[in-house]
Motif scaffolding. Structure first.
Motif, PDB file in Angstrom:
ATOM      1  N   SER A  18      11.166   7.553  -8.592  1.00  0.00           N
ATOM      2  CA  SER A  18      10.288   6.532  -9.147  1.00  0.00           C
ATOM      3  C   SER A  18       8.821   6.861  -8.902  1.00  0.00           C
ATOM      4  O   SER A  18       8.481   7.740  -8.101  1.00  0.00           O
ATOM      5  N   THR A  19       7.959   6.123  -9.578  1.00  0.00           N
ATOM      6  CA  THR A  19       6.529   6.293  -9.346  1.00  0.00           C
ATOM      7  C   THR A  19       6.157   5.850  -7.935  1.00  0.00           C
ATOM      8  O   THR A  19       5.161   6.307  -7.384  1.00  0.00           O
ATOM      9  N   ARG A  20       6.941   4.938  -7.357  1.00  0.00           N
ATOM     10  CA  ARG A  20       6.697   4.529  -5.961  1.00  0.00           C
ATOM     11  C   ARG A  20       6.922   5.712  -5.014  1.00  0.00           C
ATOM     12  O   ARG A  20       6.189   5.897  -4.043  1.00  0.00           O
ATOM     13  N   ASP A  21       7.946   6.528  -5.299  1.00  0.00           N
ATOM     14  CA  ASP A  21       8.171   7.739  -4.507  1.00  0.00           C
ATOM     15  C   ASP A  21       6.984   8.683  -4.633  1.00  0.00           C
ATOM     16  O   ASP A  21       6.555   9.296  -3.650  1.00  0.00           O
ATOM     17  N   GLU A  24       4.119   7.462  -2.490  1.00  0.00           N
ATOM     18  CA  GLU A  24       4.316   7.758  -1.076  1.00  0.00           C
ATOM     19  C   GLU A  24       3.991   9.216  -0.764  1.00  0.00           C
ATOM     20  O   GLU A  24       3.413   9.530   0.276  1.00  0.00           O
ATOM     21  N   THR A 128      -0.480   0.896 -10.013  1.00  0.00           N
ATOM     22  CA  THR A 128      -0.330   0.545  -8.600  1.00  0.00           C
ATOM     23  C   THR A 128      -1.474   1.190  -7.830  1.00  0.00           C
ATOM     24  O   THR A 128      -1.786   2.361  -8.034  1.00  0.00           O
ATOM     25  N   GLN A 184       3.832   0.326   3.160  1.00  0.00           N
ATOM     26  CA  GLN A 184       4.611   1.515   2.822  1.00  0.00           C
ATOM     27  C   GLN A 184       5.871   1.619   3.654  1.00  0.00           C
ATOM     28  O   GLN A 184       6.911   2.060   3.185  1.00  0.00           O
ATOM     29  N   VAL A 225      -0.531  -0.911  -0.289  1.00  0.00           N
ATOM     30  CA  VAL A 225      -0.220  -0.733  -1.708  1.00  0.00           C
ATOM     31  C   VAL A 225      -0.329  -2.085  -2.410  1.00  0.00           C
ATOM     32  O   VAL A 225       0.182  -3.094  -1.918  1.00  0.00           O
ATOM     33  N   GLU A 227       0.362  -3.850  -6.135  1.00  0.00           N
ATOM     34  CA  GLU A 227       0.986  -3.693  -7.444  1.00  0.00           C
ATOM     35  C   GLU A 227       0.268  -4.536  -8.495  1.00  0.00           C
ATOM     36  O   GLU A 227      -0.538  -5.408  -8.168  1.00  0.00           O
TER      37      GLU A 227
END
Length: 302
Positions: A18-21, A24, A128, A184, A225, A227
């Motif tokens: 994902s874009t969250r990965d 990070e 994000t 995070q 972070v 959103e």
């Protein structure tokens, strides 16, 4: 495809990633950097823009959408919207009402062209923001009697960020929002939470991003972070960094990229149908005119 967007413009996100990965990974890399000061940056999911456009075409096929560039003028967003023919989508709960009203008051063939010009729908959830903590201090609260009850004086922790309400977090001023950060690393249930507030770099006492938060103990260099930060934030870098703007890393899933490439191109219009194409009225930076193509809703991306 019209050729505005290419695979070199974004990071291809594979299945299960994902874009969250990606965010990070980027924050970890920034924290490990030995030179320079880590600054705030965005991760933008262009696939979210694609999905919302197809959703609009499905719900309101008779409305010709136009995007308000001032909402978010980042190059990646402009390129993907150019590929889509430029557009905006209304919320599902009102789309049926709008469609019924159009059919009733402006039936097809009545000679009325219908346009929609908005921007927040497309970009808000696609962006994000990652912001690092640059300073912190503990402030004792003047609450008589609490020290005897708990064994320690009550306190609140003030964290300073390198972005504030005079830049990216201007929605605090204009929209009366209270941005809530996402940590995070999810704190364990054993970690105590402290009354906390977030402040920007201004020293005027008004640059409060958020207060009344309960957070675990954080440290200088930690990342927060936020959103849903895509609308009226890009290009609004802190006034205390001059004209410098935040870096944007664009990403898109392979499924969204395939759906974007396979959408039909707008049909060529003859001179008699010149009215079918309208020049963009809000300062388009890529092309002079765009036409809205046929309704196309890939099942794999809905």
């Amino acid at each position: 495809m019209a050729g505005y967007l290419s695979e070199t413009d974004f990071v291809m996100v594979e299945e299960g990633f994902s874009t969250r990965d990606l965010l990070e990974e980027l924050t970890m890399g920034a924290s490990q950097a030995t030179t320079g000061e880590a600054t705030a940056f965005f991760v933008a999911d262009l696939g979210a823009v694609v999905r919302k456009h197809f959703c609009f075409l499905k719900c309101l096929p008779r409305v010709r959408p136009f995007y308000a560039v001032k909402c978010n003028s980042s190059l990646g967003v402009l390129k993907v919207l150019a590929e889509l023919g430029l557009g905006f989508s209304c919320a599902n709960k009102i789309a049926s009402v709008i469609s019924s009203a159009l059919d009733l008051y402006f039936p097809e063939g009545c000679g009325v062209d219908i346009f929609a010009k908005l921007g927040r729908y497309y970009v808000t959830s696609a962006f994000t923001l990652a912001v690092s903590i640059i300073a912190k201090k503990e402030v004792l609260l003047d609450q008589p009697g609490r020290e005897e009850e708990t064994g320690s004086a009550p306190k609140t922790i003030v964290y300073q960020l390198d972005e504030g309400i005079y830049g990216i977090f201007n929605s605090v001023l204009f929209d009366n929002t209270c941005p809530t950060p996402v940590l995070q690393k999810k704190p364990s249930t054993e970690q105590p939470l402290y009354s906390s507030s977030l402040w920007g770099p201004a020293a005027d006492g008004c640059d409060c991003v958020a207060e009344g938060l309960w957070l675990p103990q954080l440290h200088v260099g930690d990342w927060l972070v936020f959103e849903n930060m895509g609308a009226y934030t890009v290009g609004m870098g802190s006034l205390f960094r001059g004209i410098q703007t935040c870096r944007i890393t664009y990403a898109m899933s392979r499924v969204a990229w395939k759906a974007l490439r396979e959408q039909p191109l707008p049909a060529e219009q003859d001179e008699d149908a010149e009215g079918m194409c309208k020049p963009l009225s809000c300062g388009w930076e890529i092309t002079d005119t765009l036409c809205v193509g046929p309704v196309f809703t890939p099942a794999s991306i809905m």
